[in-house]
Write a protein that holds these residues in place. Sequence first.
Motif, PDB file in Angstrom:
ATOM      1  N   THR A 282       0.818  -1.210   0.000  1.00 51.15           N
ATOM      2  CA  THR A 282       0.000   0.000   0.000  1.00 51.15           C
ATOM      3  C   THR A 282       0.850   1.257   0.000  1.00 51.15           C
ATOM      4  O   THR A 282       0.458   2.270  -0.568  1.00 51.15           O
ATOM      5  CB  THR A 282      -0.951  -0.006   1.213  1.00 51.15           C
TER       6      THR A 282
ATOM      7  N   ALA B  17       0.022   3.978  -9.273  1.00 48.65           N
ATOM      8  CA  ALA B  17      -1.373   3.664  -9.571  1.00 48.65           C
ATOM      9  C   ALA B  17      -2.192   4.943  -9.709  1.00 48.65           C
ATOM     10  O   ALA B  17      -3.383   4.980  -9.411  1.00 48.65           O
ATOM     11  CB  ALA B  17      -1.975   2.760  -8.506  1.00 48.65           C
TER      12      ALA B  17
ATOM     13  N   MET C 222      -3.899   6.340  -6.330  1.00 48.32           N
ATOM     14  CA  MET C 222      -4.461   5.351  -5.422  1.00 48.32           C
ATOM     15  C   MET C 222      -3.327   4.788  -4.564  1.00 48.32           C
ATOM     16  O   MET C 222      -2.279   4.422  -5.099  1.00 48.32           O
ATOM     17  CB  MET C 222      -5.113   4.220  -6.222  1.00 48.32           C
TER      18      MET C 222
ATOM     19  N   THR D  12      -0.741   2.821  -3.398  1.00 49.91           N
ATOM     20  CA  THR D  12      -0.202   1.583  -3.968  1.00 49.91           C
ATOM     21  C   THR D  12       1.304   1.684  -4.085  1.00 49.91           C
ATOM     22  O   THR D  12       1.836   2.733  -4.431  1.00 49.91           O
ATOM     23  CB  THR D  12      -0.781   1.323  -5.382  1.00 49.91           C
TER      24      THR D  12
ATOM     25  N   SER E 156      -3.697  -4.643   1.193  1.00 48.28           N
ATOM     26  CA  SER E 156      -2.820  -4.580   0.023  1.00 48.28           C
ATOM     27  C   SER E 156      -3.260  -5.606  -1.014  1.00 48.28           C
ATOM     28  O   SER E 156      -3.840  -6.639  -0.681  1.00 48.28           O
ATOM     29  CB  SER E 156      -1.370  -4.862   0.431  1.00 48.28           C
TER      30      SER E 156
ATOM     31  N   GLN F 238      -6.692  -1.289  -6.300  1.00 50.12           N
ATOM     32  CA  GLN F 238      -5.299  -1.028  -6.656  1.00 50.12           C
ATOM     33  C   GLN F 238      -4.973  -1.572  -8.039  1.00 50.12           C
ATOM     34  O   GLN F 238      -4.328  -0.905  -8.852  1.00 50.12           O
ATOM     35  CB  GLN F 238      -4.358  -1.661  -5.628  1.00 50.12           C
TER      36      GLN F 238
ATOM     37  N   CYS G 246      -6.441   0.484 -10.851  1.00 55.06           N
ATOM     38  CA  CYS G 246      -5.711   1.743 -11.056  1.00 55.06           C
ATOM     39  C   CYS G 246      -4.316   1.498 -11.599  1.00 55.06           C
ATOM     40  O   CYS G 246      -3.815   2.282 -12.418  1.00 55.06           O
ATOM     41  CB  CYS G 246      -5.666   2.527  -9.749  1.00 55.06           C
TER      42      CYS G 246
END
Length: 459
Positions: A139, A290, A293, A295, A327, A332, A335
């Motif tokens: 993340t 991403a 987002m 990520t 995660s 994710q 994106c």
Amino acid sequence: MPAELIAGVRKDRLAAFAAREARRFAASRPVSATAMAKGAGHYLSGVPMHWMTDWPMPHLPLVAKAKGARLTDIDGYGIDDFCLGDTGSMFGHSPAPVAKAIRHQARRGLTYMLPSEAALDAGRLLTETFGDFRWQIATTATDANRFALRVARAVTGRPKVLVFNGCYHGTVDDTMVTLVDGQTVTRPGLMGQVTDLSQTAVCCEFNDLAGVEAALAKGDVAAILTEPVMTNSCMVLPAPGFLEGLRSLATKAGALLIIDETHTISTGRGGYTRVHGLNPDIFVVGKCVAGGMPTAVWGLSPAVADRYHTANANRPSGHSGMGTTLSANPMQFACLQATLAEVMTPENYARMEQGAARLAAGLSGAITRHHAPWHVVRVGARVEFICAPGPLHNGAEAALAHQPAVEGAVHVGLLNRGSLIAPFHNMMLVSPVTKKSQIDRLIASFDEILTDLFAQSQP
């Protein structure tokens, strides 16, 4: 008696300028000030994330919306955004393909701990973009670096990570060390740190291959963790042959080389690693990968992936210490897929490169005209003006070049003239949707500020 100078600026002139710009900002944003006074008390230190207190304005503006490379605050001001979420929105705010992917995925669930077809395509796109690695999704880049270090220690059986003085790899405890009289020590000021981090890390100066070789000779370093260009510390470029030397020394010593591209993804498609043909054992990138987002990704070379599988198969059963529940969620992947396929394109990078070159040239021209003892550094779409002569060679020099009083005053001055730059080390990014007019406004504002700061007349 000559006036006292800070970064070539008279101290009294700097103080007068900073006070004037602070008053101007506070007077122009009463709606944000009222809203912050009413609602911020619910947060620790009045902010939802503590580093927001690092912004130098008298109070924070509240953002109403962001589109492209422009913010609008609740006082109605439009702001040319060169901070871009400190790289998180490097390709602009809510790129159309990413916004479309979010809408599409939101109707299909946000997290379910299983892969989607988009996950498989995202894996293919990651390899196509960054190189032949075996990928994992995190993340944040902090988590990605933390997991990469666990793998490095697992496959080498060694305890230490080698990092560079002044480095930043997120809030990974092991990297929070510095050099004092040539010795690795825990950085001062860390909150709640009780471990002696010199037991898990060794610190060297960037661009010092002899120092790296000496540290590796002890045989206890699992990995070198580095950015290809030092950022978040007044930007320091690698000396010719330095990165290639790290690769050679790591291989010779049996250590792994981890390249963290979370900021230097600004260099070009595939990051500094792909553009300059580097060969890391582990590759990390986050922030904008991403499209904004939250990520990050980390990848192992095929050879290290094989070593990981062997280590994993032979460890006792139980938790590996890696991974977080949210995660690798489907949002994710949606994106990632959209960003890698439609946003992180050669054409967009070419536009970013052209705009950043224009910005760097304009800032350098203003510095030259005003005879300021400053310089400008650029890596792809990332530009910084540094309030000291250059070039800088290592973290120690970068620390001395950092001038918070000057940088804060210039920052507020730029914002009062409609341009936002990052609160950390004067970083500016040019996105694919940043307009020439925005770049030229920033250059003109910078020139105006330097005219005031470096004026020959008495204040």
